[in-house]
Enzyme design. Structure first.
Site, short mmCIF file in Angstrom:
data_model
loop_
_atom_site.label_atom_id
_atom_site.label_comp_id
_atom_site.label_asym_id
_atom_site.label_seq_id
_atom_site.Cartn_x
_atom_site.Cartn_y
_atom_site.Cartn_z
N THR A 171 -5.24 -2.09 -3.22
CA THR A 171 -5.00 -2.23 -1.77
C THR A 171 -6.15 -1.60 -1.00
O THR A 171 -6.72 -0.60 -1.43
CB THR A 171 -3.66 -1.58 -1.34
OG1 THR A 171 -3.54 -1.69 0.10
CG2 THR A 171 -3.53 -0.13 -1.74
N HIS B 233 6.29 -5.97 2.52
CA HIS B 233 5.90 -7.00 3.50
C HIS B 233 6.64 -8.32 3.29
O HIS B 233 6.16 -9.38 3.68
CB HIS B 233 4.37 -7.20 3.46
CG HIS B 233 3.61 -5.99 3.94
ND1 HIS B 233 2.27 -5.76 3.67
CD2 HIS B 233 4.03 -4.92 4.68
CE1 HIS B 233 1.90 -4.62 4.23
NE2 HIS B 233 2.94 -4.08 4.84
C1 BJW Z 1 -8.84 -5.37 -6.55
C2 BJW Z 1 -9.18 -6.46 -7.30
C3 BJW Z 1 -8.76 -6.42 -8.61
C4 BJW Z 1 -9.95 -6.86 -5.41
N1 BJW Z 1 -8.06 -5.38 -9.07
N2 BJW Z 1 -8.17 -4.34 -7.01
C5 BJW Z 1 -1.73 2.96 12.75
C6 BJW Z 1 -3.03 2.82 13.22
C7 BJW Z 1 -3.48 1.57 13.68
C8 BJW Z 1 -2.66 0.44 13.64
C9 BJW Z 1 -1.40 0.60 13.17
C10 BJW Z 1 -0.95 1.84 12.75
N3 BJW Z 1 0.34 1.68 12.33
C11 BJW Z 1 0.68 0.39 12.47
C12 BJW Z 1 -0.35 -0.30 12.98
C13 BJW Z 1 -0.39 -1.76 13.28
C14 BJW Z 1 -0.51 -2.59 12.02
C15 BJW Z 1 -1.71 -2.11 11.23
O1 BJW Z 1 -1.62 -1.41 10.25
N4 BJW Z 1 -2.88 -2.54 11.63
C16 BJW Z 1 -4.11 -2.15 10.92
C17 BJW Z 1 -4.80 -3.42 10.42
C18 BJW Z 1 -4.93 -1.28 11.79
N5 BJW Z 1 0.71 -2.54 11.24
C19 BJW Z 1 1.75 -3.31 11.52
O2 BJW Z 1 1.73 -4.08 12.46
C20 BJW Z 1 2.98 -3.17 10.64
N6 BJW Z 1 4.13 -3.03 11.45
C21 BJW Z 1 4.34 -1.96 12.21
O3 BJW Z 1 3.60 -1.01 12.23
O4 BJW Z 1 5.48 -2.08 12.95
C22 BJW Z 1 5.77 -1.08 13.92
C23 BJW Z 1 7.10 -1.47 14.50
C24 BJW Z 1 8.16 -0.61 14.39
C25 BJW Z 1 9.41 -0.95 14.93
C26 BJW Z 1 9.57 -2.19 15.55
C27 BJW Z 1 8.52 -3.07 15.63
C28 BJW Z 1 7.27 -2.71 15.11
C29 BJW Z 1 3.22 -4.43 9.84
C30 BJW Z 1 2.14 -4.72 8.88
C31 BJW Z 1 2.43 -6.05 8.18
C32 BJW Z 1 1.24 -6.50 7.36
N7 BJW Z 1 1.46 -7.83 6.93
C33 BJW Z 1 0.45 -8.49 6.12
C34 BJW Z 1 0.71 -10.01 6.15
C35 BJW Z 1 1.91 -10.35 5.31
C36 BJW Z 1 2.10 -11.81 5.24
C37 BJW Z 1 0.96 -12.52 4.60
O5 BJW Z 1 0.58 -12.22 3.45
O6 BJW Z 1 0.44 -13.41 5.25
O7 BJW Z 1 0.48 -7.98 4.79
S1 BJW Z 1 -1.22 -8.12 6.62
C38 BJW Z 1 -1.90 -8.12 5.02
O8 BJW Z 1 -2.43 -6.83 4.75
C39 BJW Z 1 -0.72 -8.33 4.06
C40 BJW Z 1 -0.99 -7.31 3.02
O9 BJW Z 1 0.20 -6.96 2.34
C41 BJW Z 1 -1.58 -6.18 3.79
C42 BJW Z 1 -2.36 -5.22 2.97
O10 BJW Z 1 -3.48 -5.83 2.40
P1 BJW Z 1 -3.91 -5.40 0.95
O11 BJW Z 1 -2.85 -5.69 -0.01
O12 BJW Z 1 -4.42 -4.01 0.98
O13 BJW Z 1 -5.10 -6.46 0.66
P2 BJW Z 1 -6.62 -6.46 1.13
O14 BJW Z 1 -7.08 -7.86 1.02
O15 BJW Z 1 -6.81 -5.76 2.39
O16 BJW Z 1 -7.33 -5.55 0.02
C43 BJW Z 1 -7.45 -5.95 -1.33
C44 BJW Z 1 -7.95 -4.77 -2.13
O17 BJW Z 1 -7.93 -5.13 -3.49
C45 BJW Z 1 -9.39 -4.35 -1.80
O18 BJW Z 1 -9.45 -2.94 -1.68
C46 BJW Z 1 -10.19 -4.82 -3.02
O19 BJW Z 1 -11.29 -3.96 -3.35
C47 BJW Z 1 -9.14 -4.73 -4.09
N8 BJW Z 1 -9.34 -5.64 -5.21
N9 BJW Z 1 -9.88 -7.37 -6.45
C48 BJW Z 1 -7.80 -4.36 -8.19
N10 BJW Z 1 -9.06 -7.46 -9.42
#
Ligand code: BJW
Ligand code: ZN
Length: 249
Positions: free
Chosen positions: A193, A118
């Protein structure tokens, strides 16, 4: 801390380990996870509503202010024991880190990151012409947290953070490297994640489809929990050092 026996056994046997990390990896460094409540000024905003190109177009100073605040925060915190354990593990096995995180805490712990799926908070670039921006990043937020984005020296366009927003494609090379690292590993660890954001959330299944054993480390259940071979309800800064210590025994 007792490490589940079957996880130690898998880790001991693995020459090539791929570690998929998410925001939970940095939580114990003091970085709020993406889906947790944000703090202070930002508590009333939904991160998913700020992390889009549309939000930036609508209100560049609001979105840039949020990233300027997070950029400053990321620089003020330090890697935790989990980051350090992964760097230590790389001394005895091939450890490939594929992260969704936009911070550089793995690198600052001494790891080489194979893929930043990302992007990176520190890689600012022009929103209009895509040229990298190397100038100063203002962090003097007003009382409301807003910061006018700096302007691109080449075209005058507003500067944006080099992260992947919703609806944007992941960097092709990073994603391809991540897929490959899941296919040819002896073990895939999924750390901190929520498994909600695709295509990154599909990587554990890529590993499973190749018969690569998968293990989730997360204090909470996630949609990935039932897709992996083993789950371990622990945190990154507790579980990873315990696991790496157990390898030496
Ligand atoms: C602990 C802990 C401790 C707590 N120890 N653990 C299929 C179905 C539906 C939708 C889609 C799909 N495919 C794509 C999509 C659309 C979308 C998407 O996925 N949407 C869903 C929300 C439904 N995806 C996209 O748009 C992606 N792009 C794409 O698909 O492009 C297609 C395309 C192709 C060609 C041309 C054009 C387009 C892009 C996704 C980008 C995500 N970006 C972000 C923001 C980055 C910038 C920023 O930081 O501001 O990335 S969103 C945000 O979520 C960030 C993170 O990297 C990402 C994941 O989050 P993460 O890391 O899992 O964190 P949390 O907070 O969710 O979870 C934390 C976890 O830690 C929890 O489980 C806790 O329990 C745990 N935890 N403390 C260990 N101490
Ligand atoms: Zn430009």
């Amino acid at each position: 801390m007792d490490v589940p026996e079957e996880i130690v056994a898998l880790a001991r046997r693995a020459r090539r380990v791929t570690v998929l990390t998410g925001a939970g990896m940095s939580a114990e460094s003091g970085v709020a996870t993406f889906r947790d409540a944000q703090t202070g000024l930002w508590a009333r905003f939904d991160p998913a509503q700020l992390a889009t190109a549309d939000a930036f177009r609508r209100d560049p100073a609001l979105v840039f202010g949020w990233y300027a605040w997070r950029y400053a925060q990321a620089r003020s915190v330090a890697p935790n024991a989990g980051h350090r354990a992964l760097a230590d593990w790389a001394r005895i096995a091939e450890v490939r880190i594929v992260t969704q995180n936009v911070d550089d805490l793995h690198e600052r712990a001494g790891s080489t990151v194979l893929a930043h799926l990302h992007g990176s908070l520190a890689a600012f670039r022009c929103f209009a012409c895509d040229r990298p921006y190397a100038g100063p990043v203002p962090d003097a937020a007003g009382a409301d947290g807003r910061v006018e984005p700096p302007r691109c020296a080449a075209c005058g366009g507003p500067v944006r953070p080099g992260v992947v927003w919703f609806g944007e494609a992941l960097p092709a090379r990073a994603f391809a490297d991540g897929v490959q690292a899941c296919r040819d590993a002896d073990l895939v660890l999924v750390v901190g994640t929520s498994g909600l954001v695709y295509p990154a959330a599909g990587l554990p299944e890529v590993a499973a489809a190749e018969g690569v054993p998968t293990v989730e480390l997360n204090p909470e259940p996630t949609p990935l929990s039932r897709k992996v071979d083993h789950t371990w309800r622990t945190t990154a800064a507790v579980g990873l050092p315990a696991l790496v210590a157990a390898l030496a025994r």
